[in-house]
Design a protein around this motif. Sequence first.
Motif, short mmCIF file in Angstrom:
data_model
loop_
_atom_site.label_atom_id
_atom_site.label_comp_id
_atom_site.label_asym_id
_atom_site.label_seq_id
_atom_site.Cartn_x
_atom_site.Cartn_y
_atom_site.Cartn_z
N SER A 246 0.81 -1.22 0.00
CA SER A 246 0.00 0.00 0.00
C SER A 246 0.85 1.27 0.00
O SER A 246 1.87 1.36 0.68
N GLU B 97 -9.48 1.22 5.51
CA GLU B 97 -9.99 1.26 4.13
C GLU B 97 -9.14 0.39 3.20
O GLU B 97 -9.67 -0.33 2.36
N VAL B 98 -7.82 0.45 3.39
CA VAL B 98 -6.92 -0.37 2.56
C VAL B 98 -7.27 -1.85 2.73
O VAL B 98 -7.35 -2.59 1.76
N ARG C 129 -10.14 -3.12 3.84
CA ARG C 129 -11.49 -3.42 3.38
C ARG C 129 -11.48 -3.67 1.88
O ARG C 129 -12.07 -4.63 1.39
N SER C 130 -10.74 -2.83 1.15
CA SER C 130 -10.75 -3.03 -0.31
C SER C 130 -9.98 -4.30 -0.69
O SER C 130 -10.16 -4.81 -1.79
N ALA C 131 -9.14 -4.81 0.21
CA ALA C 131 -8.47 -6.09 -0.06
C ALA C 131 -9.29 -7.26 0.49
O ALA C 131 -8.82 -8.40 0.48
N ARG C 132 -10.51 -6.96 1.01
CA ARG C 132 -11.41 -7.98 1.56
C ARG C 132 -10.77 -8.75 2.72
O ARG C 132 -10.90 -9.97 2.84
#
Lengths: 319, 318
Positions: free
Chosen positions: A247, A277-278, A280-283
């Motif tokens: 990231s 957020e980082v 979350r977007s990587a699940r």
Amino acid sequence: MGVAVQVDGLVRKFGDFIAVNEVSFEVREGEIFGFLGPNGSGKSTTIRCLCGLLLPSAGTVAVHGLDVRRHAEEIRAQIGYMPQFFSLYSDLSARQNIEFYAAMYGVPRAGLQQRMGEVCERLELGPIMERPAGNLSTGWRQRLALATSILHRPPLVFLDEPTSGVDPITRRMFWEVIDDLAQDGTTVFVTTHVMDEAEHCTRLAMMHYGRLIAQGSPDEMRSRHAKNMVEVRTGKLWDTLAVLQASDAVVEAVVFGDAIHAECHAALTNPAQTVREVLRSARISVESVAAIQPTMEDVFVSLARRYGHPEHVAAGGDG
Amino acid sequence: MSSLAVQARGLSVKFGDVTAVAGLDLDVKEGEIVGLVGPDGAGKTTTMRVLCGILVPDAGEAVVAGHDVLREPDRVKARIGYLPQRFALHPDLTVNENIAYLADLYSVPAGTWQQRRDELLEITDLARFANRQAVQLSGGMQQKLALICTLIHRPEVVFLDEPTTGVDPVSRRDFWHILYDLPRQGVTVVVTTPYMDEAAHCSRIAFMHQGRVLAQDSPAALRAAITARILEVRCRPQRTAREALKRYPTIEGVEVFGDRLRVAVSAEADPAAIRRVLEEAGVTGLDIRESAASLEDVFVALAVGQQSQEDDSRAGEE
């Protein structure tokens, strides 16, 4: 509070190699001044310049107002110095080593036995007093070396890596003795390459490849540098690590047990939120993300990476 | 449930009168990074040598990478990598030549290890020094090269003996980044260190003291298991406070940290009573806060606990 040591633009070269490069700082009377840096960063060379054992190539050093170039002898009478490497006489017993150093430093014979008793009791040297110094373990040697450097009650002591190779319990005793010295008004200048030991000091200077890269109290160091640290817990340690390392928001991510410590970019106003957020977007589902205090090693690594290292060649010098 | 990469039971090693390892039990699961943590002389290196099949123990047994170290030491050696404290790089050989030499020693078939070498050179940032002689590298770079040599034959379990002692913090971080890659590839790592702050990087820690494992668990669980609480005390004069606290019951230890004291108190200690003791001793500017236990706090508590147990049992025998 007076100034014990004043250093301005100190440079020390060995041939082409610049061991100490334009270093300036002052040590105030009665403080525990921690001089930090990895092996080879110029700590020992600086100490030797301050003790009058090495002449500076450039710059000035004053100890208690005396210039080391002109008053090295007088300075040495006012200081105690515990060098990094074995400085004891192997064939002499611990007691004989102490007596020898006492004589070297001109401790008057009257009162010597009492003073020896005090120091030996404080450092719990009783069990090894009659043993040859050469047969002692590292921990005992270091305690004995500390005893020889403070016996003559110097107002300023230089301790070069005193806790190196010492077990945690003995290490606590060392820091207690150092605190005792400071409480009695002694100025203590101590080097260490173990960053967590910096927390024992009242003020710090960090060395990196011969340059001084930061100075201040431990709290100041933490609040100025490496301040955006977060601790991240998820069920998936290694996946999380890979995501954080990739990231842009993260400068460095390091595993600590079952958690990850991530240093985020200084510009981020809410690093914990960004990291959530980082992830979350990587699940990756998050157990917790919390801001934490950086360790002194975090501070050092962050600063050292920012300064970068000069193309170094051979592994040379002991510092 | 993952299986065990290392299982040791009752290991004992004596050198003459000195007991280096005294009935040691250890379990390491596959894919873990386990730290053997303790001061010099705790028995870390001796334990590691037994697990690598280099040293025969006086008692006990151990299974490493599926093979018994006593009965099949050569099978163990073929499946492990061992980085001793003083690893012999060949100073006048280049980085590449050192790696090729080790690959040859481990009989890695020609042509099968070059890709692994390139990967390792990449993550260690040594690729640009591939043709430099080992003697021309800094200490941190030499240590990284030694690690590559230890990993080149793709061992299942790697044993690293104080790999970062004397290495600067930046190289030390780099070194740990390399280690973090290993569990993902199914490799188990056993690493010794005397540094408590470094121990925190491991997924599990075995604290060693006087030849025994005092406790083994994750860093978080070890911190949680300590019954003592830690109070941070700020006041002046600090020594007055230290002396007063040392005389007071329920205080298990007082440690000096610059302008504050870290005080370990037993679970039943009453902070209000401690405050009163300090005020009666005449200190000023008193500030008391509760703090989290560090791994060093845990180690010291365990080591002191073992010591007093031994003293008790000795007293009982008399």
